[in-house]
Structures are given as structure tokens and as C-alpha cells.
Design a protein around this motif. Sequence first.
Motif, PDB file in Angstrom:
ATOM      1  N   SER A  68       0.835  -1.194   0.000  1.00 14.11           N
ATOM      2  CA  SER A  68       0.000   0.000   0.000  1.00 14.11           C
ATOM      3  C   SER A  68       0.876   1.252   0.000  1.00 14.11           C
TER       4      SER A  68
ATOM      5  N   ARG B 118       0.977   3.477   2.283  1.00 15.96           N
ATOM      6  CA  ARG B 118       1.574   3.604   3.623  1.00 15.96           C
ATOM      7  C   ARG B 118       2.745   2.643   3.807  1.00 15.96           C
ATOM      8  N   ASP B 119       2.655   1.436   3.211  1.00 21.19           N
ATOM      9  CA  ASP B 119       3.762   0.482   3.293  1.00 21.19           C
ATOM     10  C   ASP B 119       5.012   1.055   2.615  1.00 21.19           C
TER      11      ASP B 119
ATOM     12  N   ALA C 283       5.645   4.206   2.103  1.00 16.81           N
ATOM     13  CA  ALA C 283       6.116   5.326   2.926  1.00 16.81           C
ATOM     14  C   ALA C 283       6.949   4.824   4.097  1.00 16.81           C
ATOM     15  N   ALA C 284       6.528   3.712   4.708  1.00 15.31           N
ATOM     16  CA  ALA C 284       7.284   3.156   5.838  1.00 15.31           C
ATOM     17  C   ALA C 284       8.666   2.688   5.391  1.00 15.31           C
TER      18      ALA C 284
ATOM     19  N   LYS D   7       8.340  12.622   8.046  1.00 13.14           N
ATOM     20  CA  LYS D   7       7.643  11.399   7.671  1.00 13.14           C
ATOM     21  C   LYS D   7       7.028  11.529   6.290  1.00 13.14           C
TER      22      LYS D   7
ATOM     23  N   GLN E 157       4.199  10.859   3.493  1.00 12.13           N
ATOM     24  CA  GLN E 157       2.746  10.790   3.481  1.00 12.13           C
ATOM     25  C   GLN E 157       2.277  10.049   2.227  1.00 12.13           C
ATOM     26  N   PRO E 158       1.141   9.314   2.313  1.00 11.35           N
ATOM     27  CA  PRO E 158       0.633   8.590   1.133  1.00 11.35           C
ATOM     28  C   PRO E 158       0.431   9.485  -0.082  1.00 11.35           C
TER      29      PRO E 158
END
Length: 305
Positions: A263, A265-266, A268-269, A284, A286-287
Motif C-alpha cells: 500500500s 503507507r507500506d 512510505a514506511a 515522515k 505521506q501517502p
Amino acid sequence: MAKAPNFSPPPPQQRLIGYARVSTGDQFKDTQVDELRAAGCHRIQQEHGASASSARPVLAKLIKELTAGDVLVVVRLDRLARSVSHLLDVIENLEERGVHFRSLRDPIDTSTPQGMFSLQVLGAVVQLERAVIVERTKSGMKAAKARGKLAGNPGLRERRPEAIRTVSLARERAYLNELIASAQTWLPTVRQLRPQHSWDNVVLILNRQGHDWTVERLRRAVHRMAREKLVEPELLARSPRRPPEHRLMRIVAGIAIADPELSLRDIAAQLDQMHERPPRGGRKWQPSSIRALLDEARRFGLMRS
């Protein structure tokens, strides 16, 4: 007054997750997926690769995703593991997580007493085989010693150059064959990311897919393949010290291509873990920034729509 009947809730329905490993030469005639669907598997993961390869990134990722109560289903035992000992290790890992295992063509189903008994018999066979090998080795060494002979290769023991060269060539051939057999599981990612990105980032992405590379081992593997003219020598070029144009776009595209199921978010991590800074500042990712870079990568033809 009559006592109300005691109704117990029905047991939760098990999720049947199928795993099929299709060899390169058999992918057009393989029927594993059809058999797994007929057995009730609502989700099936396919691994494509030569049977000699020990790399199974799809299986490694699938095992991590299974939860207690799930059942991992294969058509035959040889589709899951490369040896009996490897099979027992995988099943032990599943059992520790509360996941059952079932083979459609073999009497193995760890959710039933009969299947567990068959598994215990397999384990006993492996222990017996190891004990027999150890005993034969000890007996052979003892007999050789009684005849005044030392165990091992006499040429290597005496450090003969021809013997050392023969063993070295054999090891090199075996190493190259192993690389060729597993290349399709890791080489596309290397080609996508090198040389624009560092070996550290490439290794990080590969290991996210279930591999177990180090920078030294991966560089050695690519060097070996390049020496045999099996990959482009440009992969070994030094990464640019300064970020090239659209560097972040290429990183995001490489991560998404390597694992399309991730995803926003994945991704981004992963970028946060790689210590990549967002293009518009901040700590950080962001999507929305990931989506914008993916759209840009599609416009440049790095990814399909």
C-alpha cells in the motif's frame, strides 16, 4: 421447568490458503492452481522458479502473513520443500504460529490426528537417516584408519595444485548454477534499481521480499553473473554521489514494482526506514507524496498504468 438446550457456537471456518510452486519448464501444463481451487482455497500464491532453486521469497512472505487457524495447502509435498528436513522445519514454524498444513496428494494434514501421525513418521525417518549416515561415516573412517589410510581427499591433504584447482572449479560451477537458478527471484529488482541506487538500498528492498542478502553477497553475485556475461556490466557502476534527477521517483517505482501488493503507507514506511527525506520537507512520508511520485513514474514509462 424444562432446562433450556445448550447450544454451542459452530467452530470458526478455516481459511484455506493455497501455495503452488511452478517450475519454469512446466508452467504451461501445471494443474496445481486448478486442484487448489477445487479443494476450496480462496487465495492462492504462485512461485515461479527452477526446481533446483532454494530461494522461495513468495513462500517466505506468505508464511509471515498467515494467522492462527489458517491452513496452508499444497498439491504435493515437493511443491513446498526441497527436502524432508526442510519440510519439517517449515511445518514446525507453521505450528508455532497456530497454522495448519495440508497436502492434497499426501496423507499429511496437521489438523487431524492421522495427519500428525504421518508427520511424526516422517520425522522419525529423517532422524534414522541422519543416524545411519553418521554411523557409516564413522565406520568408514575407522576402517580406513585400520588400513593405514587417512580420510579425505589425498590431493587436498597434500596441497596438490591440480587437486585444489579441481575443487575450486567445481565450487565455482555449483555457485554459478545456483545463481542462475534463483536469478528470476532477485535479478529484476537489481536491474530496476542499479546503478542509480546504492547496494544498501537494493539489499533492503530485496530482503523485504523475503530474501536474505547482504551487500557483500549481492555484489559478489552480480560480479559473477557479469563475468559470465549473463547481466549488464553497468549494474556494477558506482552509484552517483549526488542524487540524479527524479531519484525519489525511481526509488518509489522500484519498491512498487518489486512488490505490487504494498500500500501507499507500506511504501512510505520503507522510505522512512531507508532514511529518504520527503521532497517537500518534513520527517515522515505521506501517502499523497507516494501517489504523486507513482503517477510521475507512470508518465515517464517506468511503470504501467
